[in-house]
Design a protein around this motif. Structure first.
Motif, PDB file in Angstrom:
ATOM      1  N   ASP A   4      -8.089   4.529   6.546  1.00  0.00           N
ATOM      2  CA  ASP A   4      -7.151   4.626   5.259  1.00  0.00           C
ATOM      3  C   ASP A   4      -7.412   3.364   4.500  1.00  0.00           C
ATOM      4  OD1 ASP A   4      -6.106   6.993   6.217  1.00  0.00           O
ATOM      5  OD2 ASP A   4      -4.416   5.930   7.245  1.00  0.00           O
ATOM      6  N   ARG A   5      -7.770   2.227   4.857  1.00  0.00           N
ATOM      7  CA  ARG A   5      -8.056   1.034   3.795  1.00  0.00           C
ATOM      8  C   ARG A   5      -9.140   1.370   3.100  1.00  0.00           C
ATOM      9  NH1 ARG A   5      -9.031  -1.870   8.939  1.00  0.00           N
ATOM     10  NH2 ARG A   5     -11.471  -1.633   9.066  1.00  0.00           N
ATOM     11  N   ASP A   6     -10.161   2.183   3.710  1.00  0.00           N
ATOM     12  CA  ASP A   6     -11.413   2.456   2.879  1.00  0.00           C
ATOM     13  C   ASP A   6     -11.062   3.322   1.574  1.00  0.00           C
ATOM     14  OD1 ASP A   6     -13.227   0.460   4.336  1.00  0.00           O
ATOM     15  OD2 ASP A   6     -13.322   2.015   5.859  1.00  0.00           O
ATOM     16  N   LEU A   7     -10.291   4.504   2.049  1.00  0.00           N
ATOM     17  CA  LEU A   7     -10.160   5.450   1.182  1.00  0.00           C
ATOM     18  C   LEU A   7      -9.165   4.935  -0.121  1.00  0.00           C
ATOM     19  CD1 LEU A   7      -9.564   8.439   0.367  1.00  0.00           C
ATOM     20  CD2 LEU A   7      -7.434   8.327   1.978  1.00  0.00           C
ATOM     21  N   ILE A   8      -8.225   4.030   0.484  1.00  0.00           N
ATOM     22  CA  ILE A   8      -7.245   3.468  -0.722  1.00  0.00           C
ATOM     23  C   ILE A   8      -8.038   2.462  -1.601  1.00  0.00           C
ATOM     24  CG2 ILE A   8      -5.274   1.795  -0.947  1.00  0.00           C
ATOM     25  CD1 ILE A   8      -4.182   3.194   1.688  1.00  0.00           C
ATOM     26  N   ASN A   9      -9.108   1.727  -0.911  1.00  0.00           N
ATOM     27  CA  ASN A   9      -9.641   0.902  -1.785  1.00  0.00           C
ATOM     28  C   ASN A   9     -10.514   1.645  -2.627  1.00  0.00           C
ATOM     29  OD1 ASN A   9     -10.909  -1.681  -2.437  1.00  0.00           O
ATOM     30  ND2 ASN A   9     -12.744  -1.293  -0.795  1.00  0.00           N
ATOM     31  N   GLY A  10     -11.340   2.645  -2.223  1.00  0.00           N
ATOM     32  CA  GLY A  10     -12.237   3.432  -3.149  1.00  0.00           C
ATOM     33  C   GLY A  10     -11.392   4.075  -4.357  1.00  0.00           C
ATOM     34  N   LEU A  11     -10.049   4.567  -4.047  1.00  0.00           N
ATOM     35  CA  LEU A  11      -9.411   5.222  -5.191  1.00  0.00           C
ATOM     36  C   LEU A  11      -8.772   4.332  -5.868  1.00  0.00           C
ATOM     37  CD1 LEU A  11      -7.408   7.900  -2.883  1.00  0.00           C
ATOM     38  CD2 LEU A  11      -9.583   7.998  -4.467  1.00  0.00           C
ATOM     39  N   MET A  12      -8.640   2.944  -5.501  1.00  0.00           N
ATOM     40  CA  MET A  12      -8.235   2.013  -6.383  1.00  0.00           C
ATOM     41  C   MET A  12      -9.159   1.499  -7.260  1.00  0.00           C
ATOM     42  SD  MET A  12      -5.342  -0.180  -4.186  1.00  0.00           S
ATOM     43  CE  MET A  12      -4.716  -1.303  -5.347  1.00  0.00           C
ATOM     44  N   LEU A  13     -10.552   1.483  -6.716  1.00  0.00           N
ATOM     45  CA  LEU A  13     -11.482   1.015  -7.635  1.00  0.00           C
ATOM     46  C   LEU A  13     -11.686   1.750  -8.464  1.00  0.00           C
ATOM     47  CD1 LEU A  13     -13.763  -0.804  -4.552  1.00  0.00           C
ATOM     48  CD2 LEU A  13     -12.415  -1.806  -6.597  1.00  0.00           C
ATOM     49  N   GLY A  14     -11.577   3.311  -8.546  1.00  0.00           N
ATOM     50  CA  GLY A  14     -11.576   4.293  -9.652  1.00  0.00           C
ATOM     51  C   GLY A  14     -12.521   5.444  -9.158  1.00  0.00           C
ATOM     52  N   ALA A  15     -12.464   5.611  -7.811  1.00  0.00           N
ATOM     53  CA  ALA A  15     -13.176   6.834  -7.626  1.00  0.00           C
ATOM     54  C   ALA A  15     -12.396   8.094  -7.747  1.00  0.00           C
ATOM     55  CB  ALA A  15     -13.632   6.686  -5.877  1.00  0.00           C
ATOM     56  N   ASP A  16     -13.155   9.089  -7.990  1.00  0.00           N
ATOM     57  CA  ASP A  16     -12.345  10.392  -8.391  1.00  0.00           C
ATOM     58  C   ASP A  16     -12.241  11.291  -7.064  1.00  0.00           C
ATOM     59  OD1 ASP A  16     -12.595  10.156 -11.568  1.00  0.00           O
ATOM     60  OD2 ASP A  16     -14.397   9.651 -10.767  1.00  0.00           O
ATOM     61  N   GLY A  17     -12.794  10.983  -6.086  1.00  0.00           N
ATOM     62  CA  GLY A  17     -12.571  11.545  -4.912  1.00  0.00           C
ATOM     63  C   GLY A  17     -13.392  10.828  -3.531  1.00  0.00           C
ATOM     64  N   TYR A  18     -12.915  11.291  -2.600  1.00  0.00           N
ATOM     65  CA  TYR A  18     -13.356  10.713  -1.380  1.00  0.00           C
ATOM     66  C   TYR A  18     -13.553  12.027  -0.334  1.00  0.00           C
ATOM     67  CZ  TYR A  18     -13.636   6.515   1.792  1.00  0.00           C
ATOM     68  OH  TYR A  18     -13.742   5.661   2.694  1.00  0.00           O
ATOM     69  N   LEU A  19     -14.789  12.015   0.342  1.00  0.00           N
ATOM     70  CA  LEU A  19     -15.221  12.894   1.139  1.00  0.00           C
ATOM     71  C   LEU A  19     -15.727  11.985   2.506  1.00  0.00           C
ATOM     72  CD1 LEU A  19     -15.513  15.684   2.212  1.00  0.00           C
ATOM     73  CD2 LEU A  19     -17.866  15.761   0.998  1.00  0.00           C
ATOM     74  N   SER A  20     -15.236  12.232   3.599  1.00  0.00           N
ATOM     75  CA  SER A  20     -15.881  11.363   4.920  1.00  0.00           C
ATOM     76  C   SER A  20     -16.639  12.362   5.784  1.00  0.00           C
ATOM     77  CB  SER A  20     -14.455  10.809   5.662  1.00  0.00           C
ATOM     78  OG  SER A  20     -13.849  12.042   6.036  1.00  0.00           O
ATOM     79  N   LEU A  61       0.919  -1.264   0.113  1.00  0.00           N
ATOM     80  CA  LEU A  61      -0.031  -0.028   0.054  1.00  0.00           C
ATOM     81  C   LEU A  61       0.873   1.370   0.001  1.00  0.00           C
ATOM     82  CD1 LEU A  61      -3.006  -0.960   2.449  1.00  0.00           C
ATOM     83  CD2 LEU A  61      -2.825  -0.938  -0.005  1.00  0.00           C
ATOM     84  N   ASN A  62       1.993   1.242   0.621  1.00  0.00           N
ATOM     85  CA  ASN A  62       3.106   2.296   0.655  1.00  0.00           C
ATOM     86  C   ASN A  62       3.558   2.665  -0.896  1.00  0.00           C
ATOM     87  OD1 ASN A  62       2.341   2.935   3.255  1.00  0.00           O
ATOM     88  ND2 ASN A  62       3.985   1.500   4.122  1.00  0.00           N
ATOM     89  N   ASP A  63       3.641   1.681  -1.535  1.00  0.00           N
ATOM     90  CA  ASP A  63       4.214   1.737  -2.931  1.00  0.00           C
ATOM     91  C   ASP A  63       3.260   1.983  -4.015  1.00  0.00           C
ATOM     92  OD1 ASP A  63       5.977  -1.331  -2.232  1.00  0.00           O
ATOM     93  OD2 ASP A  63       6.459   0.753  -1.678  1.00  0.00           O
ATOM     94  N   LEU A  64       2.159   2.295  -3.764  1.00  0.00           N
ATOM     95  CA  LEU A  64       1.084   2.860  -4.698  1.00  0.00           C
ATOM     96  C   LEU A  64       1.498   4.152  -5.484  1.00  0.00           C
ATOM     97  CD1 LEU A  64      -2.388   2.243  -2.931  1.00  0.00           C
ATOM     98  CD2 LEU A  64      -1.078   0.846  -4.751  1.00  0.00           C
ATOM     99  N   ASP A  65       1.150   4.023  -6.886  1.00  0.00           N
ATOM    100  CA  ASP A  65       1.738   5.017  -7.690  1.00  0.00           C
ATOM    101  C   ASP A  65       0.494   5.657  -8.077  1.00  0.00           C
ATOM    102  OD1 ASP A  65       2.554   7.080  -9.520  1.00  0.00           O
ATOM    103  OD2 ASP A  65       3.218   5.467 -10.814  1.00  0.00           O
ATOM    104  N   PHE A  66       0.199   7.068  -7.474  1.00  0.00           N
ATOM    105  CA  PHE A  66      -1.248   7.586  -8.140  1.00  0.00           C
ATOM    106  C   PHE A  66      -1.014   8.481  -9.331  1.00  0.00           C
ATOM    107  CE2 PHE A  66      -3.928   6.383  -4.768  1.00  0.00           C
ATOM    108  CZ  PHE A  66      -3.565   6.389  -3.810  1.00  0.00           C
ATOM    109  N   THR A  67       0.072   8.064  -9.936  1.00  0.00           N
ATOM    110  CA  THR A  67       0.386   8.850 -11.370  1.00  0.00           C
ATOM    111  C   THR A  67      -0.148   7.960 -12.618  1.00  0.00           C
ATOM    112  OG1 THR A  67       2.732   8.199 -11.385  1.00  0.00           O
ATOM    113  CG2 THR A  67       2.061  10.237 -10.369  1.00  0.00           C
ATOM    114  N   GLY A  68      -0.629   6.851 -12.275  1.00  0.00           N
ATOM    115  CA  GLY A  68      -0.946   5.960 -13.308  1.00  0.00           C
ATOM    116  C   GLY A  68      -2.173   6.182 -13.800  1.00  0.00           C
TER     117      GLY A  68
END
Length: 182
Positions: A146-162, A7-14
């Motif tokens: 954090d795991r929910d945020l990361i999961n949502g972004l990895m699934l393709g969410a464009d934003g996350y608001l808690s 999870l620490n190696d995720l590249d958000f520039t892909g």
């Protein structure tokens, strides 16, 4: 995820994202002048590179998928005051019906915890369908781990608001997802 990727190696520039946006600053936390907590009310937006295609009509509605009546009314009121047409759905059957009604929404505000189905599952289905894969999705949820945020972004969410969130954070994210960064 490849076995050697953590999870620490995720590249958000892909292909899914260009850059994470820092949490929206809210009022200072008690005892910490000028510093606001990221949760509750943290907001993160990720701008995904989208395929060029037919632009979504500017008059197309924003779809709010939220099972809590008060929260659904609040988001509807905020969007309405922004001059945005709104459709609402309180559960997955209403969500599917709203997607069948033309025009397709230009943005979806999606709760993660819905009766009978996870918002993550709905997001996955949206990203797999050729007609909905390019619709921006903002996850608006009380799941602030954090795991929910990361999961949502990895699934393709464009934003996350808690939740609970600052109304200005909702306005900012909706504006950026509809019109691009200011």
């Amino acid at each position: 995820m490849p076995a050697n990727e953590t999870l620490n190696d995720l590249d958000f520039t892909g292909p899914r994202a260009t850059a994470p946006v820092a949490p929206v600053a809210g009022p200072p936390a008690p005892g910490a002048p000028g510093r606001a907590p990221t949760r509750p009310g943290g907001a993160i937006q990720v701008l995904r590179r989208r395929a060029r295609g037919a632009p979504t009509a500017a008059h197309a509605p924003v779809l709010v998928v939220e099972d809590d009546d008060d929260m659904r009314r609040l988001m509807h009121r905020v969007l309405d005051r922004m001059g945005i047409a709104v459709r609402v759905a309180g559960e997955s059957n209403a969500f599917q019906a709203a997607l069948r009604k033309p025009p397709l929404p230009r943005l979806i505000l999606l709760d993660v915890e819905l009766p009978g189905v996870s918002g993550f599952k709905l997001l996955t289905a949206l990203r797999r369908h050729p007609k909905t894969k390019e619709i921006p999705v903002l996850l608006v949820t009380s799941r602030a781990e954090d795991r929910d945020l990361i999961n949502g972004l990895m699934l393709g969410a464009d934003g996350y608001l808690s939740k609970p969130f600052h109304i200005d954070a909702l306005r900012m994210l909706v504006g950026q997802l509809l019109h691009g960064p200011a």
